[in-house]
Design an enzyme around this catalytic site. Structure first.
Site, PDB file in Angstrom:
ATOM      1  N   ASP A  28      17.982  45.476  64.450  1.00 48.14           N
ATOM      2  CA  ASP A  28      19.418  45.239  64.559  1.00 48.14           C
ATOM      3  C   ASP A  28      19.837  44.304  63.447  1.00 48.14           C
ATOM      4  OD1 ASP A  28      22.045  45.308  65.650  1.00 48.14           O
ATOM      5  OD2 ASP A  28      21.679  43.483  66.792  1.00 48.14           O
ATOM      6  N   SER A  29      21.151  44.222  63.232  1.00 48.79           N
ATOM      7  CA  SER A  29      21.659  43.289  62.233  1.00 48.79           C
ATOM      8  C   SER A  29      21.501  41.847  62.682  1.00 48.79           C
ATOM      9  CB  SER A  29      23.141  43.577  61.954  1.00 48.79           C
ATOM     10  OG  SER A  29      23.898  43.434  63.147  1.00 48.79           O
ATOM     11  N   TYR A  60      27.181  43.567  59.546  1.00 51.46           N
ATOM     12  CA  TYR A  60      27.213  44.911  58.979  1.00 51.46           C
ATOM     13  C   TYR A  60      28.615  45.506  59.027  1.00 51.46           C
ATOM     14  CZ  TYR A  60      22.101  45.598  58.799  1.00 51.46           C
ATOM     15  OH  TYR A  60      20.762  45.523  58.494  1.00 51.46           O
ATOM     16  N   GLY A  61      29.374  45.150  60.060  1.00 55.40           N
ATOM     17  CA  GLY A  61      30.639  45.829  60.325  1.00 55.40           C
ATOM     18  C   GLY A  61      31.668  45.715  59.231  1.00 55.40           C
ATOM     19  N   CYS A  92      21.439  49.306  66.844  1.00 52.58           N
ATOM     20  CA  CYS A  92      22.690  48.846  66.222  1.00 52.58           C
ATOM     21  C   CYS A  92      23.571  50.059  66.040  1.00 52.58           C
ATOM     22  CB  CYS A  92      22.382  48.188  64.878  1.00 52.58           C
ATOM     23  SG  CYS A  92      23.833  47.743  63.895  1.00 52.58           S
ATOM     24  N   ASN A  93      24.746  50.048  66.655  1.00 55.52           N
ATOM     25  CA  ASN A  93      25.653  51.187  66.540  1.00 55.52           C
ATOM     26  C   ASN A  93      26.093  51.415  65.102  1.00 55.52           C
ATOM     27  OD1 ASN A  93      26.748  52.258  69.419  1.00 55.52           O
ATOM     28  ND2 ASN A  93      26.206  50.097  69.548  1.00 55.52           N
ATOM     29  N   THR A  94      26.439  50.351  64.398  1.00 58.54           N
ATOM     30  CA  THR A  94      26.919  50.502  63.026  1.00 58.54           C
ATOM     31  C   THR A  94      25.856  51.120  62.140  1.00 58.54           C
ATOM     32  OG1 THR A  94      28.366  48.573  63.292  1.00 58.54           O
ATOM     33  CG2 THR A  94      27.886  49.284  61.048  1.00 58.54           C
ATOM     34  N   GLU A 170      26.433  36.048  68.852  1.00 63.10           N
ATOM     35  CA  GLU A 170      25.384  35.297  68.155  1.00 63.10           C
ATOM     36  C   GLU A 170      25.435  33.825  68.565  1.00 63.10           C
ATOM     37  OE1 GLU A 170      23.119  36.184  65.454  1.00 63.10           O
ATOM     38  OE2 GLU A 170      23.435  38.281  65.985  1.00 63.10           O
ATOM     39  N   CYS A 206      28.834  48.210  70.381  1.00 59.59           N
ATOM     40  CA  CYS A 206      28.034  47.329  69.532  1.00 59.59           C
ATOM     41  C   CYS A 206      27.027  46.680  70.455  1.00 59.59           C
ATOM     42  CB  CYS A 206      28.913  46.276  68.856  1.00 59.59           C
ATOM     43  SG  CYS A 206      27.977  44.997  67.959  1.00 59.59           S
ATOM     44  N   THR A 207      25.762  46.676  70.080  1.00 60.18           N
ATOM     45  CA  THR A 207      24.746  46.137  70.996  1.00 60.18           C
ATOM     46  C   THR A 207      24.909  44.645  71.234  1.00 60.18           C
ATOM     47  OG1 THR A 207      23.184  45.938  69.128  1.00 60.18           O
ATOM     48  CG2 THR A 207      23.040  47.932  70.506  1.00 60.18           C
ATOM     49  N   HIS A 208      25.674  43.967  70.397  1.00 61.39           N
ATOM     50  CA  HIS A 208      25.976  42.557  70.654  1.00 61.39           C
ATOM     51  C   HIS A 208      26.874  42.369  71.877  1.00 61.39           C
ATOM     52  CE1 HIS A 208      24.582  41.769  66.516  1.00 61.39           C
ATOM     53  NE2 HIS A 208      24.567  40.485  66.828  1.00 61.39           N
TER      54      HIS A 208
END
Length: 281
Positions: A28-29, A60-61, A92-94, A170, A206-208
């Site tokens: 993931d980012s 990343y977005g 990570c979706n992005t 984060e 978004c996995t976040h």
């Protein structure tokens, strides 16, 4: 020791087939992919895990498609060569919506991607109005358009890019307070769209963002359900590794591409997810 930062080493050579200690690599980012790790562990508690966070490339977005594709493919190529994972999950979706095809073309390792959970959301909604929160890069992808046409053509999908929520997630994992204004802005952006007052289902694309589900739920109010793809991703990982032997010869670990000193701020949260050491890649 939790929080110890090491230089990443390599997995020992495989002899006579797949090494039982070959890890499942979750990429993931940042730390959003921990929501996927949690579900993978529920299904595959014995599977050795290597979690990779590209914090040097975060976020990343806000990057271009070309930047994301080149970065993700390059990093995963190097990680696959060094650690020889049995499977790579782009949690990570992005990164998935942009780079999944390229990564599958260049690597022989099985790859599982992450896509917005529009299909289950379309099955859940009662009002016919679905909100989608993602990064700016994710919500503009043609892949999301195709998912909407295939699964939600007779419903209303309202999209909003919420990069502030990545920062908030984060911060939460570092043990810092979440800015309530960031949550409110994301919710109000969806609610203020035509039909937004009828949203009863929200896709966390978004996995976040599942890390912020309690805060988002409070801001949306009662009657709104949330859906994300972590459980489905874990089922796919389990399917592709069915019948394989697992041997955890060392504690699961996390790789960070960013500042190794800054990475220590995540050590307590990572330990809760069973990641005992932090290594710099």
């Amino acid at each position: 020791m939790a929080g110890e930062i090491l230089e990443a080493d390599t997995v020992t050579a495989d002899i006579g087939g797949l090494d039982a200690a070959a890890p499942v690599l979750l990429f993931d980012s940042g730390v959003g992919g921990l929501t996927v790790l949690d579900e993978v562990r529920r299904l595959l508690p014995e599977a050795p895990i290597l979690y990779a966070a590209d914090t040097a490339g975060l976020p990343y977005g806000t990057k271009t498609e070309a930047q994301i594709a080149a970065r993700v493919a390059g990093l995963l190529g190097r990680m696959a060569e060094r650690f020889r994972p049995r499977l790579i999950c782009i949690a990570c979706n992005t990164a998935s919506t942009i780079a999944l095809g390229m990564v599958r073309e260049v690597l022989e390792t099985p790859i599982v991607g992450t896509v917005p959970a529009i299909k289950p959301a379309a099955a859940m909604t009662q009002s016919g109005v679905i909100g989608l929160l993602g990064t700016q890069a994710t919500i503009r992808q043609g892949y999301v358009d195709r998912l909407e046409r295939e699964f939600a053509a007779d419903q209303q999908l309202l999209r909003h890019g919420a990069p502030e929520l990545v920062d908030a997630a984060e911060a939460k994992l570092r043990g810092e307070s979440v800015d309530p204004a960031a949550i409110s802005r994301a919710v109000e952006a969806l609610r203020d769209m035509p039909g937004g007052e009828r949203i009863d289902t929200v896709v966390l694309a978004c996995t976040h963002f599942p890390l912020l589900e309690p805060e988002l739920s409070a801001a949306f109010g009662p009657g709104v359900r949330f859906v994300h793809g972590a459980q489905g991703i874990a089922r796919q990982v389990a399917r592709l590794t069915q019948g394989q032997a697992f041997a955890r010869r060392a504690p699961d670990r996390a790789l960070f591409t960013g500042d190794p000193v800054a990475a220590r701020a995540y050590s307590t949260a990572l330990a809760r997810f069973g990641l005992a050491t932090i290594e710099h890649f």
